[in-house]
Enzyme design. Structure first.
Site, PDB file in Angstrom:
ATOM      1  N   GLU A  14      -1.538  -1.590   1.266  1.00  0.00           N
ATOM      2  CA  GLU A  14      -0.577  -0.741   1.983  1.00  0.00           C
ATOM      3  C   GLU A  14      -0.295   0.554   1.232  1.00  0.00           C
ATOM      4  OE1 GLU A  14       1.629  -2.042   4.909  1.00  0.00           O
ATOM      5  OE2 GLU A  14       0.073  -3.543   5.251  1.00  0.00           O
TER       6      GLU A  14
ATOM      7  N   HIS B  97       7.763  -3.765   1.769  1.00  0.00           N
ATOM      8  CA  HIS B  97       7.026  -2.978   0.772  1.00  0.00           C
ATOM      9  C   HIS B  97       7.902  -2.879  -0.480  1.00  0.00           C
ATOM     10  CE1 HIS B  97       4.879  -0.724   4.253  1.00  0.00           C
ATOM     11  NE2 HIS B  97       4.035  -1.576   3.733  1.00  0.00           N
TER      12      HIS B  97
ATOM     13  N   CYS C 135       9.277   6.556   2.460  1.00  0.00           N
ATOM     14  CA  CYS C 135       8.130   6.144   3.297  1.00  0.00           C
ATOM     15  C   CYS C 135       7.445   7.352   3.913  1.00  0.00           C
ATOM     16  CB  CYS C 135       8.583   5.258   4.448  1.00  0.00           C
ATOM     17  SG  CYS C 135       9.437   3.785   3.952  1.00  0.00           S
TER      18      CYS C 135
END
Ligand code: SUG
Length: 419
Positions: free
Chosen positions: A163, A231, A348
């Protein structure tokens, strides 16, 4: 110019919507079926970029991807008019806005061949994100096209989930000094999937030519994943010599911190105790999903979502922290509510790249004038709102396509980015 940190923000695309596609991402699940506001979303992101420029930071931009992703639909033997609703929503997702998931970046000072290495994230755990990588790879190879300065790698193969920078932290005395790179991975076992696999992290480190003595692989705590930290960047952030993390972010923080101190004695670890801020308040407020940046005067600032102000325990703790003698001296709240409602905070929305700006395609570096022009296109073309049923409306699809074409044409990038 010399080597500095540049933040590349993903511009929020015209198809931004709330389809509830991300299991384990509590905000995405909570807002499933809500009406989204793509125009307001993109303008919020642009304001964040303007704010960072005003702080004296260098700002880059990644453009949204072409949606709906017809190539992906064709590979599934369908198209946007025939696809089932879940596939249609996945093909229309604007999730490439979260640039922290675009790639993992290792600056030139850390790699064996002295180039900046990037590996595009495969994002295989979530169907709507698994088809981002081809257009991401094309864009990164356009932005960072100088082969003397950059090596851009295709993704790690499935089934190893990767990711990108959301699960990677870098600590260094200064951005332009050799760093310690930390890869945080998940172990499955809780109710939600672990999206970052250690096999993928190790593959990225090997491909980037990192020094094993300055590379750590650290397990995320299962409690953090179960609490909604899909995350690592939801519970920890690093900048230069500072690590800012929640007490329950890592499976074994004692071992991790000892290894980190051995590799980098000057590290400053600012740990937030669970007794002061619970894991659930940390995730609800997204205080760690902040951009921790070094300002031109050398002080560090935390650019964090306005939601962090809404939880008194969080805000009081932060105010005390900046009033103390620690390395983080300033709090800068930003409104990115449209992205936050899908689980994406300020951190993000950006990919950090430590590099010399002179080696980067200038079409992807922005100043206020360029942002004015982009905001003008967003204001004229981006849909004002999208309700779940609109995703099957051919007029909406045409408008999304027109928005993208207008922007990419304005930035003279059609020849590079057209899928
Ligand atoms: O992958 N949300 C994203 C949010 C990514 C946040 N990125 C970082 N933490 N770096 C995700 O879960 C929601 C899309 C939807 O439900 O339509 C979504 O994909």
């Amino acid at each position: 110019m010399s080597v500095i940190e540049i933040n590349f923000d993903g511009l929020i695309g015209p198809s931004h919507n709330y389809a509830g596609l991300s299991l384990g991402n509590l905000a995405s699940a909570r807002n499933a079926g809500a009406v989204s506001h793509p125009r307001a979303a993109a303008l919020q992101g642009i304001e964040k970029m303007r704010g960072n420029i005003a702080l004296g930071l260098i700002q880059g931009i990644f453009l949204p991807q072409w949606r709906p992703d017809g190539a992906w639909l064709a590979s599934l033997g369908t198209d946007i008019s025939d696809a089932e609703p879940a596939i249609r929503a996945a093909a229309l997702s604007a999730s490439s806005m979260w640039a922290a998931n675009a790639a993992t970046v290792s600056p030139a000072t850390d790699t064996a061949d002295g180039r900046t290495h990037m590996t595009v994230a495969n994002l295989v755990t979530m169907p709507h994100r698994s088809h981002e990588w081809p257009q991401t790879l094309t864009q990164l190879r356009t932005v960072f096209s100088d082969p003397r300065a950059f090596a851009i790698h295709a993704p790690v193969p499935a089934p190893f989930g990767d990711e990108g920078a959301a699960n990677h932290m870098r600590l260094a005395a200064r951005h332009d000094a050799p760093g310690v790179e930390i890869f945080v991975y998940g172990r499955s076992g809780g109710p939600f999937p672990a999206r970052q696999h250690v096999e993928a992290s190790k593959a990225v480190a090997r491909r980037h030519g990192l020094d094993p003595a300055r590379t750590l692989f650290v397990a995320q705590s299962e409690e953090a994943i179960a609490a909604g930290a899909f995350h690592n960047d939801v519970v920890a952030v690093a900048n230069e010599r500072v690590l800012f993390a929640h007490e329950q972010a890592f499976a074994d923080s004692h071992v991790f911190y000892a290894q980190l101190r051995a590799a980098m004695p000057e590290v400053e670890i600012v740990e937030v105790p669970a007794s002061a801020i619970s894991l659930s308040d940390a995730i609800a407020s997204y205080l760690f999903n902040a951009q921790l940046v070094t300002l031109p005067d050398g002080a560090m600032a935390l650019i964090l979502p306005t939601e962090a102000r809404a939880i008194p325990a969080v805000w009081q703790w932060l105010e005390q922290m900046v009033a103390g003698n620690g390395p983080i001296r300033r709090l800068v709240p930003v409104d990115v509510r449209q992205s936050m409602a899908n689980g994406g905070g300020p951190a993000c929305l950006r990919l950090r790249v430590v590099a010399d700006p002179a080696t980067i395609d200038p079409r992807f570096l922005v100043d206020d004038a360029k942002l004015d022009a982009i905001a003008g296109i967003v204001g004229d073309y981006w849909p004002e709102e999208i309700a779940p049923d609109d995703l099957s409306d051919t007029r909406l699809i045409a408008r999304i396509e027109q928005s993208w074409l207008t922007l990419v044409d304005h930035l003279q990038l059609s020849g590079d980015l057209m899928p």
